[in-house]
Design a protein around this motif. Structure first.
Motif, PDB file in Angstrom:
ATOM      1  N   SER A   1       0.950  -1.303   0.034  1.00  0.00           N
ATOM      2  CA  SER A   1       0.042  -0.134   0.142  1.00  0.00           C
ATOM      3  C   SER A   1       0.820   1.223  -0.114  1.00  0.00           C
ATOM      4  O   SER A   1       0.726   2.121   0.735  1.00  0.00           O
ATOM      5  N   LEU A   2       1.788   1.455  -0.778  1.00  0.00           N
ATOM      6  CA  LEU A   2       2.585   2.616  -0.975  1.00  0.00           C
ATOM      7  C   LEU A   2       1.780   3.360  -1.608  1.00  0.00           C
ATOM      8  O   LEU A   2       0.899   3.453  -2.282  1.00  0.00           O
ATOM      9  N   PRO A   3       1.959   4.919  -1.213  1.00  0.00           N
ATOM     10  CA  PRO A   3       1.410   6.004  -1.861  1.00  0.00           C
ATOM     11  C   PRO A   3       1.757   5.844  -3.220  1.00  0.00           C
ATOM     12  O   PRO A   3       2.810   5.588  -3.622  1.00  0.00           O
ATOM     13  N   SER A   4       0.782   6.252  -4.222  1.00  0.00           N
ATOM     14  CA  SER A   4       1.114   6.430  -5.596  1.00  0.00           C
ATOM     15  C   SER A   4       0.807   7.337  -6.248  1.00  0.00           C
ATOM     16  O   SER A   4      -0.136   8.350  -5.987  1.00  0.00           O
ATOM     17  N   ILE A   5       1.478   7.859  -7.376  1.00  0.00           N
ATOM     18  CA  ILE A   5       1.254   9.005  -8.185  1.00  0.00           C
ATOM     19  C   ILE A   5       1.151   8.570  -9.673  1.00  0.00           C
ATOM     20  O   ILE A   5       1.945   7.485  -9.993  1.00  0.00           O
ATOM     21  N   ALA A   6       0.548   9.252 -10.472  1.00  0.00           N
ATOM     22  CA  ALA A   6       0.075   9.129 -11.822  1.00  0.00           C
ATOM     23  C   ALA A   6       1.133  10.025 -12.405  1.00  0.00           C
ATOM     24  O   ALA A   6       1.187  11.367 -11.867  1.00  0.00           O
ATOM     25  N   VAL A   7       1.975   9.635 -13.599  1.00  0.00           N
ATOM     26  CA  VAL A   7       2.788  10.527 -14.262  1.00  0.00           C
ATOM     27  C   VAL A   7       2.408  10.447 -15.556  1.00  0.00           C
ATOM     28  O   VAL A   7       2.392   9.384 -16.230  1.00  0.00           O
ATOM     29  N   ASP A   8       2.396  11.669 -16.168  1.00  0.00           N
ATOM     30  CA  ASP A   8       2.307  11.850 -17.669  1.00  0.00           C
ATOM     31  C   ASP A   8       3.582  11.328 -18.273  1.00  0.00           C
ATOM     32  O   ASP A   8       4.442  12.208 -18.195  1.00  0.00           O
ATOM     33  N   ALA A   9       3.916  10.232 -18.888  1.00  0.00           N
ATOM     34  CA  ALA A   9       5.139  10.007 -19.249  1.00  0.00           C
ATOM     35  C   ALA A   9       5.428  10.637 -20.698  1.00  0.00           C
ATOM     36  O   ALA A   9       6.498  10.502 -21.043  1.00  0.00           O
ATOM     37  N   MET A  10       4.412  11.291 -21.250  1.00  0.00           N
ATOM     38  CA  MET A  10       4.719  11.910 -22.571  1.00  0.00           C
ATOM     39  C   MET A  10       4.798  13.385 -22.347  1.00  0.00           C
ATOM     40  O   MET A  10       5.111  13.883 -23.363  1.00  0.00           O
ATOM     41  N   GLY A  11       4.875  13.793 -21.112  1.00  0.00           N
ATOM     42  CA  GLY A  11       5.186  15.446 -20.972  1.00  0.00           C
ATOM     43  C   GLY A  11       6.619  15.744 -21.223  1.00  0.00           C
ATOM     44  O   GLY A  11       7.404  14.862 -21.190  1.00  0.00           O
ATOM     45  N   GLY A  12       6.661  16.913 -21.397  1.00  0.00           N
ATOM     46  CA  GLY A  12       8.002  17.547 -21.440  1.00  0.00           C
ATOM     47  C   GLY A  12       8.501  17.565 -22.872  1.00  0.00           C
ATOM     48  O   GLY A  12       7.854  16.961 -23.752  1.00  0.00           O
ATOM     49  N   ASP A  13       9.543  18.305 -22.925  1.00  0.00           N
ATOM     50  CA  ASP A  13      10.074  18.269 -24.386  1.00  0.00           C
ATOM     51  C   ASP A  13      10.712  17.088 -24.902  1.00  0.00           C
ATOM     52  O   ASP A  13      10.725  16.753 -26.064  1.00  0.00           O
ATOM     53  N   HIS A  14      11.235  16.090 -24.108  1.00  0.00           N
ATOM     54  CA  HIS A  14      11.940  14.844 -24.439  1.00  0.00           C
ATOM     55  C   HIS A  14      11.195  13.591 -24.221  1.00  0.00           C
ATOM     56  O   HIS A  14      11.771  12.471 -24.098  1.00  0.00           O
ATOM     57  N   GLY A  15       9.900  13.800 -23.618  1.00  0.00           N
ATOM     58  CA  GLY A  15       9.081  12.628 -23.328  1.00  0.00           C
ATOM     59  C   GLY A  15       9.570  11.751 -22.413  1.00  0.00           C
ATOM     60  O   GLY A  15      10.495  11.996 -21.340  1.00  0.00           O
ATOM     61  N   PRO A  16       9.254  10.116 -22.461  1.00  0.00           N
ATOM     62  CA  PRO A  16       9.586   9.293 -21.759  1.00  0.00           C
ATOM     63  C   PRO A  16      11.052   8.851 -21.410  1.00  0.00           C
ATOM     64  O   PRO A  16      11.578   8.838 -20.050  1.00  0.00           O
ATOM     65  N   LYS A  17      12.002   9.378 -22.105  1.00  0.00           N
ATOM     66  CA  LYS A  17      13.600   9.268 -22.080  1.00  0.00           C
ATOM     67  C   LYS A  17      14.080  10.109 -20.981  1.00  0.00           C
ATOM     68  O   LYS A  17      15.027   9.869 -20.034  1.00  0.00           O
ATOM     69  N   VAL A  18      13.238  11.103 -20.434  1.00  0.00           N
ATOM     70  CA  VAL A  18      13.620  11.978 -19.438  1.00  0.00           C
ATOM     71  C   VAL A  18      12.781  11.958 -18.337  1.00  0.00           C
ATOM     72  O   VAL A  18      13.185  11.778 -17.162  1.00  0.00           O
ATOM     73  N   VAL A  19      11.384  11.764 -18.574  1.00  0.00           N
ATOM     74  CA  VAL A  19      10.216  11.779 -17.419  1.00  0.00           C
ATOM     75  C   VAL A  19      10.404  10.303 -16.746  1.00  0.00           C
ATOM     76  O   VAL A  19      10.492  10.683 -15.385  1.00  0.00           O
ATOM     77  N   ILE A  20      10.569   9.316 -17.112  1.00  0.00           N
ATOM     78  CA  ILE A  20      10.810   8.119 -16.711  1.00  0.00           C
ATOM     79  C   ILE A  20      11.730   7.905 -15.498  1.00  0.00           C
ATOM     80  O   ILE A  20      11.684   7.641 -14.447  1.00  0.00           O
ATOM     81  N   PRO A  21      13.048   8.209 -15.907  1.00  0.00           N
ATOM     82  CA  PRO A  21      14.272   8.073 -15.035  1.00  0.00           C
ATOM     83  C   PRO A  21      13.927   9.087 -13.697  1.00  0.00           C
ATOM     84  O   PRO A  21      14.454   8.629 -12.613  1.00  0.00           O
ATOM     85  N   GLY A  22      13.570  10.200 -14.214  1.00  0.00           N
ATOM     86  CA  GLY A  22      13.373  11.185 -13.064  1.00  0.00           C
ATOM     87  C   GLY A  22      12.414  10.684 -11.842  1.00  0.00           C
ATOM     88  O   GLY A  22      12.588  10.838 -10.688  1.00  0.00           O
ATOM     89  N   ALA A  23      11.161  10.199 -12.535  1.00  0.00           N
ATOM     90  CA  ALA A  23      10.283   9.629 -11.832  1.00  0.00           C
ATOM     91  C   ALA A  23      10.747   8.388 -10.917  1.00  0.00           C
ATOM     92  O   ALA A  23      10.257   8.208  -9.782  1.00  0.00           O
ATOM     93  N   LEU A  24      11.294   7.498 -11.616  1.00  0.00           N
ATOM     94  CA  LEU A  24      11.858   6.423 -11.061  1.00  0.00           C
ATOM     95  C   LEU A  24      13.007   6.867  -9.751  1.00  0.00           C
ATOM     96  O   LEU A  24      12.594   6.262  -8.686  1.00  0.00           O
ATOM     97  N   LYS A  25      13.733   7.854  -9.883  1.00  0.00           N
ATOM     98  CA  LYS A  25      14.587   8.418  -8.928  1.00  0.00           C
ATOM     99  C   LYS A  25      13.759   8.937  -7.920  1.00  0.00           C
ATOM    100  O   LYS A  25      14.112   8.549  -6.539  1.00  0.00           O
ATOM    101  N   ALA A  26      12.553   9.600  -8.172  1.00  0.00           N
ATOM    102  CA  ALA A  26      11.650  10.331  -7.091  1.00  0.00           C
ATOM    103  C   ALA A  26      11.186   9.059  -6.270  1.00  0.00           C
ATOM    104  O   ALA A  26      11.079   8.954  -4.785  1.00  0.00           O
ATOM    105  N   ALA A  27      10.654   8.011  -7.009  1.00  0.00           N
ATOM    106  CA  ALA A  27      10.146   6.874  -6.432  1.00  0.00           C
ATOM    107  C   ALA A  27      10.887   6.070  -5.455  1.00  0.00           C
ATOM    108  O   ALA A  27      10.311   5.673  -4.340  1.00  0.00           O
ATOM    109  N   ARG A  28      12.143   5.901  -5.832  1.00  0.00           N
ATOM    110  CA  ARG A  28      13.078   5.394  -4.789  1.00  0.00           C
ATOM    111  C   ARG A  28      13.370   6.205  -3.455  1.00  0.00           C
ATOM    112  O   ARG A  28      13.330   5.776  -2.321  1.00  0.00           O
TER     113      ARG A  28
END
Length: 74
Positions: free
Chosen positions: A5-32
């Protein structure tokens, strides 16, 4: 795929100028750092392409397909 039951957040992976290749690593770092579960939303194939390049060990990650993406001009 929820493991606990971890708190969860929804992430628009397509957002930003560079999409998933930038959004996903940043979100994973925050999740850790913040002990969060992630719900990535966007074009599933592109999200999984990037997730497969990442170390997901110990993370709770779900992907929700959303085929439409709002462009800057929308």
């Amino acid at each position: 795929m929820s493991k606990n039951s971890l708190p969860s957040i929804a992430v628009d992976a397509m957002g930003g100028d560079h999409g998933p290749k930038v959004v996903i690593p940043g979100a994973l770092k925050a999740a850790r750092e913040l002990d969060l579960a992630l719900k990535f939303v966007g074009r599933e194939r592109l999200i999984w392409d990037e997730l497969n390049r990442q170390d997901l060990t110990g993370l709770e990650v779900d992907v929700f397909h959303a085929p439409d993406v709002a462009d800057m001009g929308d």
